[in-house]
Design an enzyme around this catalytic site. Structure first.
Site, PDB file in Angstrom:
ATOM      1  CB  ILE A 117      -0.977  -0.027   1.186  1.00 37.23           C
ATOM      2  CG1 ILE A 117      -1.833  -1.295   1.100  1.00 37.23           C
ATOM      3  CG2 ILE A 117      -1.864   1.212   1.199  1.00 37.23           C
ATOM      4  CD1 ILE A 117      -2.613  -1.640   2.327  1.00 37.23           C
ATOM      5  CG  ASP A 151       9.931  -0.176   4.161  1.00 38.29           C
ATOM      6  OD1 ASP A 151       8.830  -0.088   3.584  1.00 38.29           O
ATOM      7  OD2 ASP A 151      10.292  -1.188   4.807  1.00 38.29           O
ATOM      8  CG  ASN A 152      12.038  -2.825   8.683  1.00 40.22           C
ATOM      9  OD1 ASN A 152      11.334  -3.126   7.711  1.00 40.22           O
ATOM     10  ND2 ASN A 152      11.756  -3.194   9.920  1.00 40.22           N
ATOM     11  CG  ASP A 199      12.929  -1.011  12.954  1.00 40.23           C
ATOM     12  OD1 ASP A 199      13.083  -2.226  12.762  1.00 40.23           O
ATOM     13  OD2 ASP A 199      11.939  -0.510  13.548  1.00 40.23           O
ATOM     14  CE  LYS A 208       1.013  -7.061   4.795  1.00 41.46           C
ATOM     15  NZ  LYS A 208       0.529  -6.555   3.524  1.00 41.46           N
ATOM     16  CB  SER A 232      -6.882  -3.274   9.928  1.00 36.94           C
ATOM     17  OG  SER A 232      -7.577  -4.440   9.519  1.00 36.94           O
ATOM     18  CE1 TYR A 266      -4.434  -6.633  11.266  1.00 36.02           C
ATOM     19  CE2 TYR A 266      -2.188  -5.825  11.496  1.00 36.02           C
ATOM     20  CZ  TYR A 266      -3.439  -5.765  10.892  1.00 36.02           C
ATOM     21  OH  TYR A 266      -3.675  -4.837   9.916  1.00 36.02           O
ATOM     22  CE  LYS A 276      -2.291  -2.106  11.649  1.00 41.26           C
ATOM     23  NZ  LYS A 276      -1.389  -1.076  11.099  1.00 41.26           N
ATOM     24  CG  ASN A 306      -1.182 -15.061   5.990  1.00 47.58           C
ATOM     25  OD1 ASN A 306      -0.970 -16.227   6.275  1.00 47.58           O
ATOM     26  ND2 ASN A 306      -0.362 -14.070   6.321  1.00 47.58           N
ATOM     27  CG  ASN A 307      -4.433 -11.294   2.918  1.00 50.63           C
ATOM     28  OD1 ASN A 307      -3.491 -10.547   3.036  1.00 50.63           O
ATOM     29  ND2 ASN A 307      -5.285 -11.523   3.898  1.00 50.63           N
TER      30      ASN A 307
HETATM   31  C1  WQD Z   1     -10.830 -13.215   2.431  1.00 49.69           C
HETATM   32  C2  WQD Z   1     -11.840 -14.332   2.191  1.00 49.69           C
HETATM   33  C3  WQD Z   1     -11.460 -16.252   3.549  1.00 49.69           C
HETATM   34  C4  WQD Z   1      -7.625 -17.300   1.637  1.00 49.69           C
HETATM   35  C5  WQD Z   1      -7.510 -10.320   6.434  1.00 49.69           C
HETATM   36  C6  WQD Z   1      -7.115  -9.885   7.802  1.00 49.69           C
HETATM   37  C7  WQD Z   1      -7.432  -8.435   7.980  1.00 49.69           C
HETATM   38  C8  WQD Z   1      -6.850  -7.610   6.857  1.00 49.69           C
HETATM   39  C9  WQD Z   1      -7.272  -8.146   5.498  1.00 49.69           C
HETATM   40  C10 WQD Z   1      -4.809  -6.558   7.561  1.00 49.69           C
HETATM   41  C11 WQD Z   1     -12.300 -15.000   3.476  1.00 49.69           C
HETATM   42  C12 WQD Z   1     -11.261 -16.590   2.075  1.00 49.69           C
HETATM   43  C13 WQD Z   1      -8.804 -16.665   1.983  1.00 49.69           C
HETATM   44  C14 WQD Z   1      -7.660 -18.599   1.081  1.00 49.69           C
HETATM   45  C15 WQD Z   1     -10.054 -18.556   1.218  1.00 49.69           C
HETATM   46  N1  WQD Z   1      -5.437  -7.572   6.938  1.00 49.69           N
HETATM   47  N2  WQD Z   1      -9.994 -17.282   1.772  1.00 49.69           N
HETATM   48  N3  WQD Z   1      -8.896 -19.175   0.893  1.00 49.69           N
HETATM   49  O1  WQD Z   1      -9.545 -12.662   6.422  1.00 49.69           O
HETATM   50  O2  WQD Z   1     -11.071 -10.968   5.273  1.00 49.69           O
HETATM   51  O3  WQD Z   1      -8.898 -10.208   6.273  1.00 49.69           O
HETATM   52  O4  WQD Z   1      -6.880  -9.525   5.456  1.00 49.69           O
HETATM   53  O5  WQD Z   1      -5.305  -5.589   8.054  1.00 49.69           O
HETATM   54  O6  WQD Z   1      -6.856  -8.034   9.211  1.00 49.69           O
HETATM   55  O7  WQD Z   1      -7.891 -10.626   8.732  1.00 49.69           O
HETATM   56  O8  WQD Z   1      -8.882 -11.581   4.208  1.00 49.69           O
HETATM   57  O9  WQD Z   1      -7.934 -12.490   2.137  1.00 49.69           O
HETATM   58  O10 WQD Z   1      -7.536 -13.755   4.307  1.00 49.69           O
HETATM   59  O11 WQD Z   1      -9.801 -13.752   3.263  1.00 49.69           O
HETATM   60  O12 WQD Z   1     -11.150 -19.117   1.034  1.00 49.69           O
HETATM   61  O13 WQD Z   1      -6.624 -19.235   0.741  1.00 49.69           O
HETATM   62  O14 WQD Z   1     -11.220 -15.352   1.413  1.00 49.69           O
HETATM   63  O15 WQD Z   1     -12.112 -17.315   4.238  1.00 49.69           O
HETATM   64  O16 WQD Z   1     -13.666 -15.352   3.323  1.00 49.69           O
HETATM   65  P1  WQD Z   1      -9.695 -11.434   5.590  1.00 49.69           P
HETATM   66  P2  WQD Z   1      -8.445 -12.922   3.462  1.00 49.69           P
END
Ligand code: WQD
Length: 337
Positions: free
Chosen positions: A13, A32-33, A59, A85, A125, A149, A153, A198-199
């Site tokens: 971002i 930025d670190n 940092d 995050k 967030s 986390y 925030k 993760n996302n």
């Molecule tokens: C989105 C949707 C999952 C991955 C997170 C953090 C939040 C913010 C934004 C920092 C959900 C589904 C996801 C996958 C899936 N980050 N999903 N398979 O959980 O809404 O928010 O990111 O501020 O703090 O919690 O985002 O992208 O992880 O998930 O089905 O491999 O996609 O269940 O419905 P989330 P996400």
């Protein structure tokens, strides 16, 4: 000539905001670190903007390094992106998250005060709304954190509100992001997560580019139209524009305020996956698995306050989001490496 300082400016971002600010005619410093980003993003930002920016490695916990920036450059405002995050990681390493996210912000504010710089935009967030069930969510939604986390925030927001109450010369805008996705239309900068994403969106694009075999959809039995989780996906270019609008708002001396940055539109996982495949004309193999602990069914913004006060709203469409996400990943299969 005064500068806007972006802590964490080389991140996803941060780099898009640096580009938006340069294009708006601002002078920009990134501090930025590079622990979760690459300076390559800023090299590309300069190319896209056709102008240079100051890039400093440091940092936010290093007050001397921060002070050196304020000594060398006339800073008029700060956008504070630098922080940790990852929700899951925060439950494993809470002290690190509190020290970095809360402690880092305190250090930053101490140095800003020392140099009389009191205009701050803080990267918060929507996670501070916890497991709120009643989307669309306005800023008045009760806040509760579900993990360290989110707690870090929320605690930082409290610190900043108390700071402004103690000294009315501070102008602070807290921006609560919903789900940032997409990339600059050039495909030159974008999201480059470390390790397994993760996302949702970076996972989809890594499946599409062949780095991952298939997407696991966490839950197909939610009380939503198609059973999959609903979220508010906001294009990172719109998100960057929200920061420019918030800085302009602060220049009018507006005290302390909180804004949701979201589209106001709830989209399901299947909406995203199927549109991504259709627009980009490719397959995204997936399978339904168990719900992910901590997920809620539906979560999207009421963004009307940002529209009314900042005169900001999202402009990008779902097709822009899926097209730009793929364009970045297709052109950069290994991110900035
Ligand atoms: C989105 C949707 C999952 C991955 C997170 C953090 C939040 C913010 C934004 C920092 C959900 C589904 C996801 C996958 C899936 N980050 N999903 N398979 O959980 O809404 O928010 O990111 O501020 O703090 O919690 O985002 O992208 O992880 O998930 O089905 O491999 O996609 O269940 O419905 P989330 P996400």
């Amino acid at each position: 000539m005064s500068y806007v300082l972006l802590t964490g400016g080389s991140g996803y971002i941060g780099s898009h905001t640096a580009l938006a600010l340069l294009r708006a005619g601002e002078q920009v410093i990134s501090f930025d670190n590079y622990s979760n980003s690459s300076p390559e993003s800023l090299r590309r930002v300069e190319q896209l903007a056709g102008k240079s920016m100051v890039q400093i490695k440091g940092d936010v916990l290093d007050a001397d390094a921060l002070a050196a920036v304020f000594k060398q450059y006339p800073v008029k405002a700060v956008v504070h992106f630098a922080g940790l995050k990852a929700v899951g990681e925060s439950t494993q390493k809470p002290l690190w998250y509190y020290e970095t996210n809360v402690g880092g912000t305190i250090k930053l504010c101490q140095v800003m005060a020392e140099f009389g710089v009191k205009n701050l935009v803080f990267s918060s967030s929507a996670t501070v709304y916890g497991n709120a069930q009643n989307s669309p969510l306005p800023e008045t939604t009760p806040t509760v954190a579900m993990n360290p986390y989110g707690q870090s925030k929320l605690m930082t927001e409290w610190v900043l509100q108390d700071l402004q109450r103690s000294d009315s010369s501070w102008n602070i805008a807290v921006l609560r992001y919903f789900n940032p996705v997409g990339a600059d239309a050039s495909g030159c900068i974008g999201e480059d997560p470390n390790g397994i994403p993760n996302n949702l969106m970076p996972f989809i694009t890594q499946v599409a580019v062949g780095k991952r075999s298939e997407l696991q959809i966490f839950g197909s039995d939610y009380p939503t139209a198609d059973g999959t989780g609903v979220r508010d996906y906001i294009h990172v270019t719109d998100l960057a524009a929200g920061h420019v609008a918030a800085l302009q708002h602060l220049s009018k001396g507006e005290g302390f305020d909180v804004f949701n940055l979201g589209s106001g539109l709830g989209l399901s996982v299947l909406d995203i996956v199927t549109r991504f495949a259709a627009v980009n004309q490719l397959e995204v193999p997936y399978q339904f698995v168990e719900r992910r602990p901590g997920d809620v069914a539906r979560y999207f913004a009421d963004p009307s306050k940002a529209k009314a006060v900042l005169n900001w709203q999202t402009e990008k469409t779902l097709d822009d989001i899926v097209r730009d996400s793929w364009n970045w990943q297709k052109n950069n299969p290994n991110g900035y490496n």
